[in-house]
Design a protein around this motif. Structure first.
Motif, PDB file in Angstrom:
ATOM      1  N   TRP A 155       0.822  -1.204   0.000  1.00 38.78           N
ATOM      2  CA  TRP A 155       0.000   0.000   0.000  1.00 38.78           C
ATOM      3  C   TRP A 155       0.861   1.261   0.000  1.00 38.78           C
ATOM      4  O   TRP A 155       0.619   2.205  -0.759  1.00 38.78           O
TER       5      TRP A 155
ATOM      6  N   HIS B 169      -8.212   3.154 -10.612  1.00 40.42           N
ATOM      7  CA  HIS B 169      -9.541   2.799 -11.104  1.00 40.42           C
ATOM      8  C   HIS B 169      -9.878   1.311 -10.994  1.00 40.42           C
ATOM      9  O   HIS B 169     -11.047   0.941 -11.033  1.00 40.42           O
ATOM     10  N   ARG B 170      -8.863   0.460 -10.864  1.00 39.95           N
ATOM     11  CA  ARG B 170      -9.131  -0.974 -10.819  1.00 39.95           C
ATOM     12  C   ARG B 170      -8.453  -1.659  -9.631  1.00 39.95           C
ATOM     13  O   ARG B 170      -8.221  -2.866  -9.643  1.00 39.95           O
ATOM     14  N   GLY B 171      -8.114  -0.861  -8.630  1.00 35.86           N
ATOM     15  CA  GLY B 171      -7.538  -1.415  -7.414  1.00 35.86           C
ATOM     16  C   GLY B 171      -6.200  -2.091  -7.608  1.00 35.86           C
ATOM     17  O   GLY B 171      -5.757  -2.868  -6.762  1.00 35.86           O
TER      18      GLY B 171
ATOM     19  N   THR C 266      -5.416  -4.268  -9.978  1.00 35.55           N
ATOM     20  CA  THR C 266      -5.497  -5.566 -10.660  1.00 35.55           C
ATOM     21  C   THR C 266      -5.600  -5.326 -12.165  1.00 35.55           C
ATOM     22  O   THR C 266      -6.532  -4.661 -12.628  1.00 35.55           O
TER      23      THR C 266
ATOM     24  N   ARG D 296      -1.823  -8.479  -9.800  1.00 36.99           N
ATOM     25  CA  ARG D 296      -1.813  -7.220  -9.057  1.00 36.99           C
ATOM     26  C   ARG D 296      -0.497  -6.485  -9.288  1.00 36.99           C
ATOM     27  O   ARG D 296       0.570  -7.095  -9.350  1.00 36.99           O
TER      28      ARG D 296
END
Length: 274
Positions: free
Chosen positions: A73, A167-169, A171, A231
């Motif tokens: 993170w 926008h897609r975390g 992934t 990811r």
């Protein structure tokens, strides 16, 4: 109709300095966060507020899982903030180039309030809403600002990773990949190498070298690929290298604006060389 006199000072060193300060701030914050990694206690994860908020009491993290997620993170947020700092630098560049375009078209340097608002209020809003690729296109097509193609390519690939994170975390999806079904993130890093009797080899910081060895530095373009469903993850060294690449882009941006200013007579060659 009353006239207002406006004095505008353009400081390109400040434009470059703002980007450098932003990148250094990111390095400081990421570094401070990672230094806290060993102190994390998985059993006392609460905000410093009077009442504890729990959204999912079934989510339980071990110390190892917590550290892994925390590290990911921190690095991904540092990566995202770095590319957004470049977007802010492009907006400052746009203001300078808009001003110079105005001076090119208006030798008397007079304009109406409506024209000023069109250029510097509405024009700023329009440019701000553009995505990063369109920002680069706008500067090239409307202001003839031709930036280094390789550094611009690195910037766009880093921005694609940023879009996936936001926008897609993080992934990777079909929207992120190219024709080879992978998303490629590229950057330019500074590498050290050693020349000795055994030839040339990579040199790691902190390694011991022989007294007569020759240490060299070169820039190296690097690529990291992610497949659909994977990811996005970056190591600390990679985030540092990305920041270095973005700094090189910013340095090229300011140099190319300076070149335009000299060509159009808006900058003093002696002041530039001082």
């Amino acid at each position: 109709m009353s006239e207002q006199h406006i004095h505008i000072s353009v400081n390109l060193d400040c434009l470059c300095g703002q980007l450098k300060r932003s990148l250094q701030k990111i390095i400081f914050l990421v570094s401070a966060s990672l230094q806290k990694l060993a102190l994390i206690n998985a059993e006392t994860l609460e905000l410093p507020i009077p009442f504890k908020t729990v959204f999912d009491d079934g989510l339980m993290w071990s110390r190892g899982v917590l550290q892994e997620n925390y590290c990911e993170w921190v690095l991904c947020n540092g990566f995202r903030d770095a590319i957004e700092a470049v977007g802010a630098a492009l907006e400052e560049a746009h203001r300078v180039l808009t001003l110079w375009s105005l001076l090119d078209e208006n030798s008397q340097c007079k304009l109406s309030g409506a024209k000023w608002n069109e250029l510097f209020i509405e024009g700023d809003k329009h440019f701000h809403r553009l995505g990063l690729p369109d920002k680069l296109s706008h500067l090239r097509l409307n202001h003839e600002l031709f930036l280094d193609e390789h550094l611009s390519s690195h910037l766009l690939s880093i921005n694609k990773a940023r879009n996936c994170l936001v926008h897609r975390g993080g992934t990777v999806s079909g929207r992120d990949v190219t024709t080879n079904n992978e998303m490629e993130v590229t950057w330019r890093s500074m590498c050290f190498f050693l020349n000795d009797e055994g030839g040339e080899k990579a040199l790691q910081i902190g390694a011991r070298v022989e007294k007569g060895s020759i240490i060299g530095i070169r820039f190296q373009d690097t690529c990291k690929s992610f497949s659909i469903g994977q990811r996005i993850r970056f190591r600390a060294q990679e985030v540092s290298d990305v920041c270095w690449s973005l700094f090189l882009f910013g340095d090229d941006l300011v140099q190319k604006i300076s070149d335009l200013g000299l060509q159009r007579g808006f900058l003093n060659a002696k002041a530039e060389s001082a």
